[in-house]
Design an enzyme around this catalytic site. Sequence first.
Site, short mmCIF file in Angstrom:
data_model
loop_
_atom_site.label_atom_id
_atom_site.label_comp_id
_atom_site.label_asym_id
_atom_site.label_seq_id
_atom_site.Cartn_x
_atom_site.Cartn_y
_atom_site.Cartn_z
N ASP A 180 1.06 -1.18 -0.03
CA ASP A 180 0.07 -0.01 -0.13
C ASP A 180 0.85 1.32 -0.15
O ASP A 180 2.22 1.15 0.21
CB ASP A 180 -1.10 -0.02 1.04
CG ASP A 180 -0.36 -0.51 2.63
OD1 ASP A 180 1.02 -0.41 2.61
OD2 ASP A 180 -0.86 -0.79 3.50
N ASN A 199 -7.15 -3.42 14.42
CA ASN A 199 -8.63 -3.71 13.85
C ASN A 199 -8.84 -5.12 12.92
O ASN A 199 -9.69 -5.15 12.30
CB ASN A 199 -9.01 -2.57 13.31
CG ASN A 199 -8.78 -2.30 11.72
OD1 ASN A 199 -7.73 -2.69 11.40
ND2 ASN A 199 -9.08 -1.00 11.37
N HIS A 257 -7.10 -5.29 10.05
CA HIS A 257 -6.77 -5.06 8.73
C HIS A 257 -5.51 -5.58 8.20
O HIS A 257 -4.62 -5.86 8.95
CB HIS A 257 -6.82 -3.50 8.33
CG HIS A 257 -5.62 -2.74 8.78
ND1 HIS A 257 -5.94 -1.49 9.20
CD2 HIS A 257 -4.41 -2.76 8.75
CE1 HIS A 257 -4.82 -0.70 9.58
NE2 HIS A 257 -3.61 -1.61 9.02
N GLU A 309 -9.28 -2.59 5.35
CA GLU A 309 -10.31 -2.37 6.54
C GLU A 309 -11.30 -3.25 6.68
O GLU A 309 -12.00 -3.90 5.67
CB GLU A 309 -10.74 -0.76 6.72
CG GLU A 309 -9.29 0.17 6.51
CD GLU A 309 -8.70 0.49 7.63
OE1 GLU A 309 -8.59 -0.59 8.58
OE2 GLU A 309 -8.02 1.50 7.90
C1 GLP Z 1 -0.27 -0.09 8.57
C2 GLP Z 1 -0.14 -0.62 7.30
C3 GLP Z 1 -0.36 -2.46 7.42
C4 GLP Z 1 0.28 -2.54 8.92
C5 GLP Z 1 -0.18 -1.89 9.96
C6 GLP Z 1 0.59 -2.40 11.47
O1 GLP Z 1 -1.76 0.49 8.74
N1 GLP Z 1 -1.04 -0.42 6.11
O2 GLP Z 1 0.34 -3.02 6.24
O3 GLP Z 1 0.26 -4.05 8.80
O4 GLP Z 1 -0.13 -0.85 9.83
O5 GLP Z 1 1.52 -1.49 11.45
P1 GLP Z 1 2.46 -1.80 12.63
O6 GLP Z 1 3.45 -2.78 12.31
O7 GLP Z 1 3.15 -0.59 12.80
O8 GLP Z 1 1.72 -2.27 13.97
#
Ligand code: GLP
Length: 249
Positions: free
Chosen positions: A67, A136, A138, A143
């Site tokens: 993304d 959440n 995702h 989402e």
């Molecule tokens: C973002 C990304 C996800 C990722 C998530 C968790 O929202 N789009 O791909 O998995 O964050 O992030 P973290 O690893 O910092 O908890």
Amino acid sequence: MNVFYAKHPDVLSRYAADRFIEQLNKNPKSILGLATGSTPKKMYAYLGEDTRAGKVSFSQARSYNLDEYVGLPGDHPASYRYFMQEHLFSQVDFREGTTFLPNGVAQDLEREALRYDNKIREEGEMDILILGIGSNGHIGFNEPNIFFEAMTHVAELDESTRKDNSRFFDKLEDVPTHAISMGMRVIMQSKIILLMAFGENKAQAIYDTIKGKIDPRVPASILQLHPNATILIDEGAASLLEEADYVRL
Ligand code: GLP
């Protein structure tokens, strides 16, 4: 779905890095799926060290990220392109022009999402994909209440996601409201999926992903149907599970 546990996240990062190295050594031209966030940072650090030590090479591989934020150009410090450059691309030996992310500043975002989807599909499928998970549930920016057949699309971020990710910005208002996210359909086509989750704020999402019903309200729960998905969880992320739910690494 395999579920592997280790008390310390570094053990899981090492395991995930080793799976990538194994894949690249088996097929140097592998198509890699990559994630951002705090979770894969250590794994990327290991891949950097191992590239410098000559244990692996990315010189024939190509990568596709999950993304990118809408509105952030690649030289913006909070963009995912910037993150990837800093944590992985500058540390390993990808050739110029072989690492791809959606363009979050494209004039026509819907068209950009479609272009990115087509580009990945032209590759066939990803060989191995690393995922984090949102608190959440995702994956990427798919989402809750996502359509499991979704193609790469412009996603509106949940308020909880914007709050979680505000730590990478000066203030909450600076967090983009939209992103382009790889669709669930492409994600599910990756031959191997590794999902890492660290910390107690991921415990509920992990519980629902592993023990819950397959439900669009928990996008990661669809991984129950993937033939080669591995969930890697530390003590915090495993805190709502029982010993019988996982295998210790
Ligand atoms: C973002 C990304 C996800 C990722 C998530 C968790 O929202 N789009 O791909 O998995 O964050 O992030 P973290 O690893 O910092 O908890």
